[in-house]
Design an enzyme around this catalytic site. Sequence first.
Site, short mmCIF file in Angstrom:
data_model
loop_
_atom_site.label_atom_id
_atom_site.label_comp_id
_atom_site.label_asym_id
_atom_site.label_seq_id
_atom_site.Cartn_x
_atom_site.Cartn_y
_atom_site.Cartn_z
N ASP A 1 32.11 43.69 53.25
CA ASP A 1 33.13 43.06 52.43
C ASP A 1 33.36 43.98 51.22
O ASP A 1 32.44 44.24 50.45
CB ASP A 1 32.67 41.67 51.97
N PHE B 1 29.02 36.42 48.15
CA PHE B 1 30.09 35.50 47.79
C PHE B 1 30.07 34.30 48.76
O PHE B 1 29.94 34.48 49.96
CB PHE B 1 31.42 36.25 47.89
N TYR C 1 43.91 41.31 45.65
CA TYR C 1 44.40 40.75 44.38
C TYR C 1 43.45 41.02 43.22
O TYR C 1 43.74 40.68 42.09
CB TYR C 1 44.66 39.24 44.50
N LYS C 2 42.29 41.63 43.49
CA LYS C 2 41.35 41.94 42.41
C LYS C 2 41.71 43.31 41.83
O LYS C 2 42.73 43.46 41.20
CB LYS C 2 39.93 41.86 42.95
N ARG D 1 30.90 37.99 33.21
CA ARG D 1 31.32 39.23 33.88
C ARG D 1 32.39 39.93 33.05
O ARG D 1 33.40 39.32 32.67
CB ARG D 1 31.88 38.94 35.27
#
Length: 418
Positions: free
Chosen positions: A204, A127, A229-230, A378
């Site tokens: 991560d 990322f 928040y995912k 995705r």
Amino acid sequence: MDEYSRVASLRLDHADPLAHFRDRFHFADADTLYLDGNSLGRMPARTPEFLAEVLTAGWGAGLVRSWTEWIDWGRRLGDLLAEHVLGARSGEVVLADSTSVNLYKLAAAALDAVPQRRTIVFDPADFPTNRYVLQGLASDRGLRTRPVHSDPVHGVDPAALAEVLDTDVALVVLSLVSYGSGALLDQAAVQEAADRYGALVLWDLSHAAGAVPVRLRASGSQLAVGCTYKYLNGGPGAPAFLYVREDLQTSLRQPIWGWFGQRDQFLMGSDYQPVDGIERFLVGTPPVLSLAALRPAVELFAEAGVDALRDKGIRLTELVIALADEWLAEFGVTVASPRDPARRGGHVSLHSPVAWQLCQALMQHGIICDYRDPGRLRIAPVPLYTRFTDVWDALSDLRSILADREYERFPSELSRVT
Ligand SMILES: *Cc1c(COP(=O)(O)O)cnc(C)c1O
């Protein structure tokens, strides 16, 4: 019965022991089909009510007195995450800041602990924020960054990692689940490879926490960060978590010396003296309302159990892949995620040269997934609230969008947010 029929998916829904968790989420309308919980998880139904309580009773009535309760919410939620989601111990996880900032704090602390080592190993496909943070640290300190080979589908192999390790490596930073392909790395094998050279590993877990059972303790992991928040459904901008293995905590010093990391914080001492525990990685006042929003979400994980969620998650992504192979391959759509479920996280990436146009066409159909460069759609069927029939319906629409060339009506230029 035809395994590709909608009836087959309906049967899976009827037999699903986790199906009732769907009712614990807020659905503004029945028609939107949401497959983007790896970007922003759905809102738990109890969150607005709980937040309203914190606002009226906590802030409204309690005013500043409520800080006696709020002061350790980051730590208490950290303990819950440690126990139910991350496979860590009490006192090893705390909620604070954003993932980017936590990555900076822990990476800097790790680098400062071994000043004689001059190399940071990173995944060039990681990322972007992770790469930027590491570039910045290396630039400040005159260190080298060294890329590890990263397969576009399978990510980083422990053997490939071993090839770039030596005793100059201070730190290895990797995502346990790749945001692009969804590849799930072998956490224990990576840790073992790094241990052979005495390099620290900073994980991560942004795309792993809540999607796969994370076993920080069992894998010998030293450091980790991740967002809430995912898959964890903590809401937009929810504070991130950080993990530091207990035995390493006192030997690491983070670079931002703030009063929330200070021993006897309210004695307002003249010099910085960090506490011994995980709170030494805190900086300033936590966002109490955002922390509050996380509470009902974490409780759902405690109730459902990450192993049961993983089991359903695998079956959902297997269905995505089976239907993609059966229906979409003839239109040039390929599976760009590992086919071995043991090496795959919570989402499936489908590759197509027109993926961005497909994403927009799906949106028009009320089906929300997302696009990531280059050419990847995705699809994240989050087990807490996605049905097997949702997967079937989404892939079926995708098939007709391709067959009717409906996607051609949408622009191929990317928009500001994808
Ligand atoms: C989503 C994500 C982040 C997000 O970082 P923020 O600081 O919350 O913006 C970081 N790293 C990875 C791997 C991610 O997937």
